[in-house]
Motif scaffolding. Structure first.
Motif, PDB file in Angstrom:
ATOM      1  N   MET A   1       1.589   5.688  -1.528  1.00 57.03           N
ATOM      2  CA  MET A   1       2.506   4.677  -2.036  1.00 57.03           C
ATOM      3  C   MET A   1       3.729   5.378  -2.666  1.00 57.03           C
ATOM      4  O   MET A   1       3.568   6.208  -3.551  1.00 57.03           O
ATOM      5  CB  MET A   1       1.817   3.827  -3.108  1.00 57.03           C
ATOM      6  N   ASN A   2       4.914   5.054  -2.161  1.00 50.12           N
ATOM      7  CA  ASN A   2       6.107   5.667  -2.735  1.00 50.12           C
ATOM      8  C   ASN A   2       6.523   4.952  -4.016  1.00 50.12           C
ATOM      9  O   ASN A   2       5.970   3.907  -4.377  1.00 50.12           O
ATOM     10  CB  ASN A   2       7.265   5.691  -1.736  1.00 50.12           C
ATOM     11  N   LYS A   3       7.515   5.536  -4.691  1.00 50.05           N
ATOM     12  CA  LYS A   3       7.935   5.027  -6.002  1.00 50.05           C
ATOM     13  C   LYS A   3       8.445   3.591  -5.925  1.00 50.05           C
ATOM     14  O   LYS A   3       8.163   2.764  -6.807  1.00 50.05           O
ATOM     15  CB  LYS A   3       9.018   5.942  -6.573  1.00 50.05           C
ATOM     16  N   LYS A   4       9.178   3.288  -4.854  1.00 48.34           N
ATOM     17  CA  LYS A   4       9.757   1.949  -4.690  1.00 48.34           C
ATOM     18  C   LYS A   4       8.656   0.901  -4.521  1.00 48.34           C
ATOM     19  O   LYS A   4       8.695  -0.182  -5.128  1.00 48.34           O
ATOM     20  CB  LYS A   4      10.689   1.933  -3.473  1.00 48.34           C
ATOM     21  N   GLU A   5       7.655   1.209  -3.685  1.00 45.24           N
ATOM     22  CA  GLU A   5       6.527   0.287  -3.461  1.00 45.24           C
ATOM     23  C   GLU A   5       5.732   0.088  -4.754  1.00 45.24           C
ATOM     24  O   GLU A   5       5.305  -1.032  -5.063  1.00 45.24           O
ATOM     25  CB  GLU A   5       5.597   0.848  -2.379  1.00 45.24           C
ATOM     26  N   LYS A   6       5.554   1.184  -5.492  1.00 47.00           N
ATOM     27  CA  LYS A   6       4.815   1.113  -6.747  1.00 47.00           C
ATOM     28  C   LYS A   6       5.522   0.189  -7.745  1.00 47.00           C
ATOM     29  O   LYS A   6       4.891  -0.677  -8.366  1.00 47.00           O
ATOM     30  CB  LYS A   6       4.663   2.509  -7.344  1.00 47.00           C
ATOM     31  N   GLN A   7       6.823   0.365  -7.898  1.00 47.80           N
ATOM     32  CA  GLN A   7       7.591  -0.467  -8.829  1.00 47.80           C
ATOM     33  C   GLN A   7       7.548  -1.940  -8.419  1.00 47.80           C
ATOM     34  O   GLN A   7       7.467  -2.836  -9.266  1.00 47.80           O
ATOM     35  CB  GLN A   7       9.047   0.022  -8.882  1.00 47.80           C
ATOM     36  N   LYS A   8       7.581  -2.169  -7.115  1.00 50.97           N
ATOM     37  CA  LYS A   8       7.526  -3.546  -6.600  1.00 50.97           C
ATOM     38  C   LYS A   8       6.184  -4.195  -6.961  1.00 50.97           C
ATOM     39  O   LYS A   8       6.124  -5.356  -7.392  1.00 50.97           O
ATOM     40  CB  LYS A   8       7.710  -3.522  -5.080  1.00 50.97           C
ATOM     41  N   LYS A   9       5.102  -3.428  -6.780  1.00 54.17           N
ATOM     42  CA  LYS A   9       3.763  -3.938  -7.114  1.00 54.17           C
ATOM     43  C   LYS A   9       3.632  -4.192  -8.610  1.00 54.17           C
ATOM     44  O   LYS A   9       3.108  -5.217  -9.035  1.00 54.17           O
ATOM     45  CB  LYS A   9       2.687  -2.937  -6.667  1.00 54.17           C
ATOM     46  N   LEU A  10       4.109  -3.237  -9.415  1.00 50.20           N
ATOM     47  CA  LEU A  10       4.016  -3.385 -10.863  1.00 50.20           C
ATOM     48  C   LEU A  10       4.774  -4.622 -11.346  1.00 50.20           C
ATOM     49  O   LEU A  10       4.289  -5.351 -12.213  1.00 50.20           O
ATOM     50  CB  LEU A  10       4.563  -2.132 -11.566  1.00 50.20           C
ATOM     51  N   LYS A  11       5.956  -4.851 -10.781  1.00 54.02           N
ATOM     52  CA  LYS A  11       6.756  -6.033 -11.153  1.00 54.02           C
ATOM     53  C   LYS A  11       6.007  -7.318 -10.807  1.00 54.02           C
ATOM     54  O   LYS A  11       6.039  -8.293 -11.563  1.00 54.02           O
ATOM     55  CB  LYS A  11       8.106  -6.008 -10.429  1.00 54.02           C
ATOM     56  N   ARG A  12       5.314  -7.309  -9.647  1.00 53.26           N
ATOM     57  CA  ARG A  12       4.549  -8.494  -9.242  1.00 53.26           C
ATOM     58  C   ARG A  12       3.407  -8.753 -10.218  1.00 53.26           C
ATOM     59  O   ARG A  12       3.184  -9.889 -10.635  1.00 53.26           O
ATOM     60  CB  ARG A  12       4.014  -8.331  -7.820  1.00 53.26           C
ATOM     61  N   TYR A  13       2.681  -7.689 -10.571  1.00 53.35           N
ATOM     62  CA  TYR A  13       1.577  -7.846 -11.524  1.00 53.35           C
ATOM     63  C   TYR A  13       2.094  -8.339 -12.879  1.00 53.35           C
ATOM     64  O   TYR A  13       1.450  -9.150 -13.542  1.00 53.35           O
ATOM     65  CB  TYR A  13       0.833  -6.523 -11.714  1.00 53.35           C
ATOM     66  N   GLU A  14       3.263  -7.822 -13.287  1.00 54.09           N
ATOM     67  CA  GLU A  14       3.852  -8.238 -14.560  1.00 54.09           C
ATOM     68  C   GLU A  14       4.252  -9.714 -14.524  1.00 54.09           C
ATOM     69  O   GLU A  14       4.040 -10.443 -15.500  1.00 54.09           O
ATOM     70  CB  GLU A  14       5.064  -7.370 -14.884  1.00 54.09           C
ATOM     71  N   ARG A  15       4.821 -10.157 -13.397  1.00 55.34           N
ATOM     72  CA  ARG A  15       5.209 -11.567 -13.253  1.00 55.34           C
ATOM     73  C   ARG A  15       3.990 -12.479 -13.324  1.00 55.34           C
ATOM     74  O   ARG A  15       4.073 -13.613 -13.802  1.00 55.34           O
ATOM     75  CB  ARG A  15       5.961 -11.798 -11.927  1.00 55.34           C
ATOM     76  N   LEU A  16       2.851 -11.950 -12.840  1.00 57.32           N
ATOM     77  CA  LEU A  16       1.614 -12.734 -12.866  1.00 57.32           C
ATOM     78  C   LEU A  16       0.935 -12.695 -14.244  1.00 57.32           C
ATOM     79  O   LEU A  16      -0.110 -13.306 -14.436  1.00 57.32           O
ATOM     80  CB  LEU A  16       0.646 -12.214 -11.792  1.00 57.32           C
ATOM     81  N   GLY A  17       1.532 -11.956 -15.173  1.00 60.28           N
ATOM     82  CA  GLY A  17       1.055 -12.004 -16.554  1.00 60.28           C
ATOM     83  C   GLY A  17       0.256 -10.815 -17.043  1.00 60.28           C
ATOM     84  O   GLY A  17      -0.373 -10.890 -18.109  1.00 60.28           O
ATOM     85  N   ALA A  18       0.266  -9.688 -16.310  1.00 65.67           N
ATOM     86  CA  ALA A  18      -0.576  -8.539 -16.684  1.00 65.67           C
ATOM     87  C   ALA A  18      -0.305  -8.031 -18.099  1.00 65.67           C
ATOM     88  O   ALA A  18      -1.234  -7.835 -18.882  1.00 65.67           O
ATOM     89  CB  ALA A  18      -0.393  -7.408 -15.676  1.00 65.67           C
ATOM     90  N   VAL A  19       0.958  -7.808 -18.425  1.00 66.50           N
ATOM     91  CA  VAL A  19       1.298  -7.221 -19.729  1.00 66.50           C
ATOM     92  C   VAL A  19       0.985  -8.194 -20.864  1.00 66.50           C
ATOM     93  O   VAL A  19       0.368  -7.821 -21.872  1.00 66.50           O
ATOM     94  CB  VAL A  19       2.790  -6.819 -19.775  1.00 66.50           C
ATOM     95  N   LYS A  20       1.375  -9.444 -20.695  1.00 68.04           N
ATOM     96  CA  LYS A  20       1.141 -10.450 -21.740  1.00 68.04           C
ATOM     97  C   LYS A  20      -0.346 -10.712 -21.941  1.00 68.04           C
ATOM     98  O   LYS A  20      -0.837 -10.794 -23.068  1.00 68.04           O
ATOM     99  CB  LYS A  20       1.862 -11.753 -21.386  1.00 68.04           C
TER     100      LYS A  20
END
Length: 246
Positions: A1-20
């Motif tokens: 997984m390259n850096k761009k794909e990783k950031q895209k996945k992380l943003k998706r997880y964050e939008r789904l509420g991971a951090v909160k």
């Protein structure tokens, strides 16, 4: 997984509420250990009884001595892990063990599978209670709401674990090297003391008491290393209390 794909996945997880939701998990964790210690001071004794019952059942179905030995070892490890959780007031699948940092990957994947199974059960129950609600069966509607909440929690827990696995995956090689260095240093500094503890665990049917460990000390070197080990453990625990989750 390259850096761009990783950031895209992380943003998706964050939008789904991971951090909160992870902040909520840490707050629940804090309340959980507070209540356990307050309302059930003998929790460890009850947990040990459950583990002994589980071990007895598993050994009945074991076919070889090697299998029985493996079962006993797993139960001892489970008891030690629970004691560590209670002492540090931290769930093992949300906090990195500084001494064995690669363990977190096993715990994250294990916890993810637990919640996946829970989500499957939730889906079946939601369907049953939905039909019950349509047919106006008593209690079906409240149970439907309860299962929907359960499903939301299971989904968010899976999302958190995906988020943490994605976030930590690229660090795995460095964590493995760090762990190897820590283990090697521990062997050099506390090798004799570690042998005493290992011998005590092997000899004892259950977990050894502190006195049983002391009884296995054979020389001054082992005693000095044991003292240094306990002092270092206390210092590490004090540091860990200041740290949050992963």
């Amino acid at each position: 997984m390259n850096k761009k794909e990783k950031q895209k996945k992380l943003k998706r997880y964050e939008r789904l509420g991971a951090v909160k939701f992870q902040k909520v998990v840490f707050k629940v964790e804090e309340i959980k250990f507070y209540l356990l210690k307050k309302l059930c001071p003998n929790f460890i004794a009850y947990f040990d009884t459950y583990c002994d019952w589980k071990q007895k059942r598993a050994i009945k179905h074991a076919k070889t001595e090697e299998e029985r030995k493996e079962i006993r070892q797993k139960i001892k490890l489970a008891k030690m892990a629970m004691r560590k959780e209670m002492n540090q007031e931290k769930n093992r699948n949300y906090h990195i063990n500084p001494k064995r940092p690669t363990e977190i990957f096993e715990y994250l994947n294990w916890n993810k599978q637990v919640h996946k199974r829970g989500l499957t059960k939730d889906a079946i129950c939601i369907l049953i209670f939905l039909i019950g609600t349509i047919l106006q069966i008593p209690l079906a509607a409240p149970l439907l709401i309860y299962e929907i909440i359960n499903a939301a929690v299971d989904f968010e827990c899976i999302n958190i674990q995906n988020y943490n696995l994605c976030r930590l995956e690229h660090l795995k090689p460095n964590l493995q090297k760090k762990e190897e260095r820590i283990i090697q240093r521990s062997i050099e500094e506390y090798g004799s003391a570690a042998e005493v503890i290992h011998k005590s665990i092997e000899q004892s049917e259950k977990l050894p008491t502190f006195q049983e460990i002391l009884d296995n000390i054979e020389n001054k070197e082992q005693l000095e290393q044991m003292k240094a080990m306990f002092q270092h453990a206390q210092e590490e625990r004090a540091k860990e209390k200041k740290l949050g989750g992963i």
